[in-house]
Design an enzyme around this catalytic site. Structure first.
Site, PDB file in Angstrom:
ATOM      1  N   LYS A   1       0.855  -1.189   0.000  1.00  0.00           N
ATOM      2  CA  LYS A   1       0.000   0.000   0.000  1.00  0.00           C
ATOM      3  C   LYS A   1       0.884   1.229   0.000  1.00  0.00           C
ATOM      4  CE  LYS A   1      -2.455   1.019   3.679  1.00  0.00           C
ATOM      5  NZ  LYS A   1      -3.511   1.063   4.702  1.00  0.00           N
TER       6      LYS A   1
ATOM      7  N   HIS B   1     -10.253   3.188   0.610  1.00  0.00           N
ATOM      8  CA  HIS B   1      -9.218   2.638  -0.268  1.00  0.00           C
ATOM      9  C   HIS B   1      -9.065   1.126  -0.065  1.00  0.00           C
ATOM     10  CE1 HIS B   1      -7.094   3.801   3.447  1.00  0.00           C
ATOM     11  NE2 HIS B   1      -6.402   2.688   3.240  1.00  0.00           N
TER      12      HIS B   1
END
Length: 109
Positions: free
Chosen positions: A55, A88
């Site tokens: 990420k 997200h």
């Protein structure tokens, strides 16, 4: 690309574009308002930057913040945009993307 933020009860909108900056748009109470629904396609937002990371999250130290940590959305899916609400995570699972928030951290004095 332009962004429009409206205060429907107040009868005003602001139009923001990269070129023009923030400009008020005045609407009278008699002006009919039109709601437009936008459907986001499930596609990667980050097609090529730091794809080797699980990420992508960046942090910036800021001297004058009211909170010790403020996450800002970079996936454009947050219900509390511009602040991150964790949307997200769902986006990354659906698309295989690795986008994460921008973290503003209060600089210790």
């Amino acid at each position: 690309m332009a962004t429009i933020a409206c205060g429907l009860a107040a009868g005003f909108c602001y139009s923001k574009s990269r070129v023009d900056g923030l400009k008020p748009i005045n609407y009278s109470a008699a002006t009919p308002r039109r709601m437009v629904a936008v459907r986001a396609e499930a596609q990667a937002i980050n097609p090529e930057i730091r794809k080797d990371e699980e990420k992508v999250v960046d942090s910036v130290l800021v001297a004058e913040l009211s909170k010790p940590l403020t996450p800002y959305c970079r996936c454009w899916r947050s219900g509390t945009f511009p602040l991150c609400d964790g949307s997200h995570v769902k986006h990354n699972k659906a698309t295989g993307d690795n986008v994460g928030p921008l973290l503003l951290k209060k600089q210790k004095e």
